[in-house]
Scaffold this motif. Structure first.
Motif, PDB file in Angstrom:
ATOM      1  N   SER A  35       0.852  -1.185   0.000  1.00 18.17           N
ATOM      2  CA  SER A  35       0.000   0.000   0.000  1.00 18.17           C
ATOM      3  C   SER A  35       0.882   1.227   0.000  1.00 18.17           C
ATOM      4  O   SER A  35       2.076   1.159   0.298  1.00 18.17           O
ATOM      5  CB  SER A  35      -0.924  -0.003   1.227  1.00 18.17           C
ATOM      6  OG  SER A  35      -0.157  -0.002   2.418  1.00 18.17           O
ATOM      7  N   GLU A  36       0.275   2.355  -0.320  1.00 19.39           N
ATOM      8  CA  GLU A  36       1.038   3.584  -0.448  1.00 19.39           C
ATOM      9  C   GLU A  36       1.690   4.015   0.854  1.00 19.39           C
ATOM     10  O   GLU A  36       2.753   4.629   0.859  1.00 19.39           O
ATOM     11  CB  GLU A  36       0.129   4.704  -0.963  1.00 19.39           C
ATOM     12  CG  GLU A  36      -0.413   4.463  -2.371  1.00 19.39           C
ATOM     13  CD  GLU A  36      -1.322   5.580  -2.818  1.00 19.39           C
ATOM     14  OE1 GLU A  36      -1.498   6.520  -2.022  1.00 19.39           O
ATOM     15  OE2 GLU A  36      -1.848   5.517  -3.941  1.00 19.39           O
ATOM     16  N   ASP A  37       1.046   3.716   1.971  1.00 15.48           N
ATOM     17  CA  ASP A  37       1.547   4.214   3.249  1.00 15.48           C
ATOM     18  C   ASP A  37       2.315   3.151   4.042  1.00 15.48           C
ATOM     19  O   ASP A  37       2.554   3.321   5.232  1.00 15.48           O
ATOM     20  CB  ASP A  37       0.389   4.755   4.097  1.00 15.48           C
ATOM     21  CG  ASP A  37      -0.641   3.670   4.411  1.00 15.48           C
ATOM     22  OD1 ASP A  37      -0.496   2.549   3.901  1.00 15.48           O
ATOM     23  OD2 ASP A  37      -1.594   3.961   5.173  1.00 15.48           O
ATOM     24  N   LEU A  38       2.704   2.036   3.394  1.00 17.27           N
ATOM     25  CA  LEU A  38       3.401   0.966   4.098  1.00 17.27           C
ATOM     26  C   LEU A  38       4.838   1.388   4.396  1.00 17.27           C
ATOM     27  O   LEU A  38       5.606   1.709   3.488  1.00 17.27           O
ATOM     28  CB  LEU A  38       3.392  -0.315   3.262  1.00 17.27           C
ATOM     29  CG  LEU A  38       4.045  -1.537   3.919  1.00 17.27           C
ATOM     30  CD1 LEU A  38       3.274  -1.964   5.166  1.00 17.27           C
ATOM     31  CD2 LEU A  38       4.132  -2.697   2.942  1.00 17.27           C
ATOM     32  N   LEU A  39       5.192   1.349   5.683  1.00 20.53           N
ATOM     33  CA  LEU A  39       6.538   1.728   6.110  1.00 20.53           C
ATOM     34  C   LEU A  39       7.403   0.500   6.391  1.00 20.53           C
ATOM     35  O   LEU A  39       8.605   0.509   6.164  1.00 20.53           O
ATOM     36  CB  LEU A  39       6.444   2.610   7.366  1.00 20.53           C
ATOM     37  CG  LEU A  39       7.696   3.389   7.777  1.00 20.53           C
ATOM     38  CD1 LEU A  39       8.084   4.360   6.687  1.00 20.53           C
ATOM     39  CD2 LEU A  39       7.433   4.136   9.073  1.00 20.53           C
ATOM     40  N   LEU A  40       6.774  -0.577   6.901  1.00 19.27           N
ATOM     41  CA  LEU A  40       7.520  -1.787   7.258  1.00 19.27           C
ATOM     42  C   LEU A  40       6.572  -2.979   7.280  1.00 19.27           C
ATOM     43  O   LEU A  40       5.420  -2.854   7.709  1.00 19.27           O
ATOM     44  CB  LEU A  40       8.178  -1.619   8.637  1.00 19.27           C
ATOM     45  CG  LEU A  40       8.923  -2.837   9.196  1.00 19.27           C
ATOM     46  CD1 LEU A  40      10.264  -3.012   8.500  1.00 19.27           C
ATOM     47  CD2 LEU A  40       9.135  -2.702  10.711  1.00 19.27           C
ATOM     48  N   ASP A  41       7.064  -4.121   6.812  1.00 14.83           N
ATOM     49  CA  ASP A  41       6.338  -5.387   6.942  1.00 14.83           C
ATOM     50  C   ASP A  41       7.388  -6.469   7.126  1.00 14.83           C
ATOM     51  O   ASP A  41       8.062  -6.863   6.184  1.00 14.83           O
ATOM     52  CB  ASP A  41       5.484  -5.663   5.696  1.00 14.83           C
ATOM     53  CG  ASP A  41       4.503  -6.818   5.934  1.00 14.83           C
ATOM     54  OD1 ASP A  41       4.614  -7.483   6.980  1.00 14.83           O
ATOM     55  OD2 ASP A  41       3.638  -7.047   5.071  1.00 14.83           O
ATOM     56  N   GLU A  42       7.537  -6.943   8.370  1.00 18.01           N
ATOM     57  CA  GLU A  42       8.641  -7.848   8.693  1.00 18.01           C
ATOM     58  C   GLU A  42       8.180  -8.948   9.639  1.00 18.01           C
ATOM     59  O   GLU A  42       7.318  -8.736  10.496  1.00 18.01           O
ATOM     60  CB  GLU A  42       9.783  -7.051   9.337  1.00 18.01           C
ATOM     61  CG  GLU A  42      11.014  -7.886   9.666  1.00 18.01           C
ATOM     62  CD  GLU A  42      12.129  -7.045  10.257  1.00 18.01           C
ATOM     63  OE1 GLU A  42      12.636  -7.408  11.333  1.00 18.01           O
ATOM     64  OE2 GLU A  42      12.484  -6.017   9.641  1.00 18.01           O
TER      65      GLU A  42
END
Length: 909
Positions: A656-663
């Motif tokens: 998504s446009e506002d995704l900062l981190l996915d871990e």
């Protein structure tokens, strides 16, 4: 196996080479060649930096296979030591820790440097590889520098093996000729495969009763998933008596060692002599040569050409041609060819020929693939970075400046290229040791350039610079000071205060402490640290000792990152977590005996986890308090839900446009969204760009992301119901700068605290769905046939485990270790192996199995709680002959009845 003669004749016949047949042994074992390598010449060795004549190798194996004993013989024959150390006496060079000598096992990987063959003089450089090739001589005819690492074999020290493997260029896997391929051997073999490390196999302990070289060769195929290329066969007195030497299928020679000697004198017999003195052994040696050439022909067309040039005579193929073919097959791992050698290190048999083949077969640093690195969000090879290719990719994936910054006369690409050109050296800190005399020693492998004394080293993981006041070349516990460590070599930096295991160190000139972007984000491949499953409390003897204890624990954690230190909020106890009972016992010994910490360790407990089965609502929390006398205010929104790691695919994750981190970390998934902070970039690029101008001057996007992440981790460290760490949780954090940011009042500490409060509140909502999880272990138990029934019954009935498989070590028809669906399975019936003296032959010389002494492997999954103290019970069931290794398979949710029983026991009710 298809014979070479039956293959098509389309291969053109070439002119016969003039290279003469060599004798790899006759070049070597001269009394005048064995002289002590002077440590005083360490600096001149570094000045040579001849990578073609350098080998970085490791010794890997199951516990008690003879790794340290073999290493001691290597050091003795190379002239580094004047006497042979003994593990039982505690006099070995590489096992120098008091705990290692007391227990007779390797705990800490030891690095040591020596030359083979020993140098006639310190300033003697010897012939180049080109000169050797022109004369038709093998690589082992010239002296090489060998950096050797002796690794632990116990399953509790798997991390110690992992951090050593990643910097090696080749490895020697040692097998116990009596026990064969054991469970931990399979594990370290698979670990070496992940780093694509070429390996040769040395079958040790062939002097022992029950040793079976033929059966062990079969197991190399069935359990390690490769084609064993038998290069040496054992030579027994009168065919079944004392193990007296080996037959070399490469040179068609017999090597004889006198009984009771130190192994320096080797009697070499030609094939013609053997046919007169030991016709049966000579016949088997010819069979081994035929099988070796036939095997190589299946994978290498060049050896087929050599065979045809020699009138289709297997015995006429030159040893150099076979060596080069073995080398090509070994470097191409898809061929799965595994060279196998024989010996008995304790009886001083077979070690010198093994050293020869380390030089002849294993790669130099120049022959290894480009090491994998990451720079920013881009991954690639180190050489690609040095050529500038990776910088281009990085510029395409992320714009480094806003439109205003683009007006600068110098582009970011030009700055990055200039920075790369100035880079003096890049090294990986693969091990940290606290030495009582020298202080903290940081072991490094240099990958490019060199690390010089007094150089400024930038740590890309910690973002700080340190100076390297002293450099050492290690000889186990002894050391020689050097001026520099060149590329391809392993050395030690003394005096670094912050460097940890796995950190990347850059040597960069000038007064500027930080290299320009994106060089400051360069990372060599990191290590995945397995989760600890055992813990114990550590208590200082008095309050005055508390600070010293924490300082000592910090040193211990720099040494071994697989240890974890936490503080129980309820009791205030300091908890030390590790990979196993022995791991924690060794940590306690290091604390109390080596570091002299005045503290006591409590009883070893199991590290349980908590999970949830419900989904919370989106909970928003505001943190508004003074932190250290400074106003702190920030907000955050959190939502928690169950997470299934088996169904998670990082590549298919929605963006998504506002995704900062996915871990994913420690079995939990953390997703961070930052509306208004991340916006779409205009133009052809699809990825996000950061809007730093939206944040106050004291904050940037990285700081916000790190603070939110750390706050979430702090909340997940303690479950809402039973205070155990959480597992299989998906946390979604939302940080909106319009509602959660309050100018200069919003600090990193406030953001972290807000994230922790929001996550804890969301977890509190689903506390009623919380359940306890326990570690489920993969257990491999090696027992004899006679004891197998009792062990299986004990596991399945008394310990609540379930049996996965019962493997007969000699009868597997396909590989069980590295089954690759793209490659055909290993057909054990086509493997050549010489007959064992006490075992019947089962066609084509393959060794047969015995009766009740046959080793069997039981594979099971058992709750960890039931495996505490299992070794003593197993020995009582098997008459002291059973062994086992175990590793964490996963955390499994408990049933309500078992959960109540465990909680009752924990609370002492």
């Amino acid at each position: 196996m298809i014979s070479i003669a039956s293959r098509s004749r389309w291969i053109c016949s070439r002119c016969m080479r003039t290279a003469r047949t060599f004798s790899p042994v006759s070049l070597r074992y001269l009394p005048s060649a064995l002289r002590k390598y002077s440590a005083e010449g360490g600096q001149s060795v570094e000045a040579e930096a001849d990578l073609d004549k350098t080998r970085n190798i490791g010794i890997i194996a199951h516990i008690d296979a003879g790794k340290t004993t073999t290493t001691e013989r290597m050091l003795y024959y190379s002239g580094v030591t004047r006497r042979i150390g003994d593990v039982d006496e505690g006099s070995t060079v590489t096992d120098f820790l008091p705990a290692e000598r007391a227990r007779g096992i390797t705990i800490q990987s030891a690095a040591i440097t020596f030359h083979w063959p020993p140098k006639p003089s310190e300033d003697h450089k010897g012939p180049t590889l080109e000169e050797l090739k022109a004369k038709g001589l093998p690589r082992s005819a010239a002296s090489h520098a060998i950096n050797l690492i002796d690794t632990p074999g116990h399953a509790d020290f798997t991390f110690e093996v992992l951090r050593s493997l990643r910097i090696l260029d080749g490895a020697v896997c040692i097998l116990d000729g009596v026990a064969g391929v054991e469970a931990q051997t399979e594990k370290v073999w698979h670990q070496a495969s992940t780093y694509r490390i070429p390996r040769i196999v040395f079958v040790n302990k062939l002097d022992r009763d029950g040793a079976a070289f033929g059966r062990t060769v079969q197991e190399v195929g069935s359990r390690l998933g490769g084609w064993p290329a038998v290069c040496q066969i054992p030579w027994f007195e009168n065919g079944y008596g004392r193990f007296q030497g080996i037959g070399d299928a490469l040179s068609l020679q017999g090597l004889f060692w006198e009984e009771g000697g130190d192994g320096k004198k080797v009697k070499v017999s030609s094939l013609a002599t053997l046919e007169k003195t030991d016709e049966k052994f000579a016949s088997e040696l010819k069979k081994a040569r035929v099988a070796l050439v036939e095997l190589l022909s299946e994978h290498d067309d060049t050896i087929v050409e050599n065979f045809l040039e020699n009138d289709e005579d297997h015995l006429a193929v030159k040893p150099m041609e076979i060596l080069e073919s073995l080398r090509r097959c070994l470097f191409d791992q898809e061929t799965r060819v595994i060279p196998v050698f024989a010996g008995a290190s304790f009886k001083n048999i077979g070690v010198q020929p093994l050293l020869d083949q380390v030089l002849n077969l294993l790669p130099s640093p120049n022959e290894r693939p480009d090491p994998e690195i990451s720079i920013g969000s881009t991954k690639g090879g180190l050489q690609s970075l040095l050529k500038g290719d990776l910088i281009v990719q990085e510029q395409e994936s992320k714009k480094l400046a806003t439109q205003k910054k683009k007006k600068k006369s110098v582009s970011p690409y030009s700055e990055a290229q200039t920075a790369i050109q100035k880079l003096e050296g890049c090294a990986l800190a693969f091990k940290v040791v606290s030495d009582a005399k020298r202080g903290v020693l940081v072991y490094v492998r240099v990958y490019t350039g060199s690390i010089n004394r007094n150089a400024s080293l930038f740590n890309t993981a910690l973002g700080l610079s340190e100076r390297a006041p002293r450099l050492l070349k290690m000889y186990a516990s002894e050391a020689v000071e050097v001026e520099s460590i060149p590329a391809g070599h392993i050395g030690v930096i003394v005096g670094l205060k912050y460097a940890r295991t796995g950190d990347t160190l850059l040597s960069y000139p000038g007064n500027k402490t930080t290299p320009p972007e994106p060089l400051n984000t360069l990372q060599l491949r990191p290590i995945d640290i397995p989760p600890p499953v055992f813990f114990a409390s550590i208590e200082p003897h008095s309050l005055s000792e508390e600070k010293n204890l924490h300082d000592t624990l910090a040193l211990l954690l720099r040494e071994d990152p697989s240890l974890h230190v936490t503080t129980d909020e309820d009791s205030g106890q300091t908890l030390l977590s590790g990979m196993g009972e022995l791991h924690l016992e060794i940590a306690r010994d290091r604390l109390v005996k080596d570091f002299k910490a005045k503290a006591s360790m409590g009883q070893i407990e199991i590290g349980y986890r908590e999970c949830i089965s419900g989904t919370s609502s989106a909970v928003t929390k505001m943190f508004d308090k003074d932190i250290a006398g400074r106003k702190g205010k920030a907000g955050c929104t959190a939502l928690v839900e169950p997470f299934n790691p088996d169904e998670y695919n990082a590549e298919q994750t929605e963006t998504s446009e506002d995704l900062l981190l996915d871990e994913v970390r420690d079995g939990n998934r953390i997703t961070i969204h930052a509306p208004s902070l991340i916006s779409n970039d205009q133009g052809h690029h699809k990825g996000p760009k950061t809007s730093e101008e939206l944040l106050p001057p004291h904050l940037n996007t990285t700081m916000v992301k790190t603070s939110l992440y750390n706050g979430c981790l702090a909340a997940l460290a303690r479950g809402p119901k039973n205070s155990f760490p959480l597992h299989n949780i998906h946390v979604t954090l939302t940080f909106d700068i319009k509602t959660d940011l309050f100018g200069t009042e919003t600090t990193t500490s406030a953001i972290s605290a807000a994230a922790r409060l929001a996550t804890q509140s969301a977890l509190k909502e689903v506390e009623s769905t919380s359940a306890l999880m326990e570690p489920l272990m993969n257990v491999s138990i090696s027992v004899n046939e006679e004891s197998m029934g009792a062990v299986v019954h004990d596991i399945s009935s008394s310990r609540g485990g379930h049996i996965v498989s019962l493997d007969d070590d000699g009868e597997s028809s396909t590989s069980t270790a590295e089954n690759n669906p793209d490659l055909p399975p290993i057909d054990v019936s086509k493997i050549y192996a010489p007959p064992d003296p006490l075992g019947p032959s089962t066609g084509s010389g393959v060794a047969g199995s015995n009766s009740l002494n046959q080793s069997r492997t039981i594979t099971a999954k058992v709750p960890l709680k039931e495996m505490v103290g299992y070794l003593k019970h197993l020995r009582s069931l098997t008459g002291g002959r059973g062994t086992f290794v175990m590793s964490v398979d996963r955390f499994e949710k408990m049933g309500s009845q078992r959960e109540r029983a465990v909680l009752t026991e924990l609370r002492g009710m």
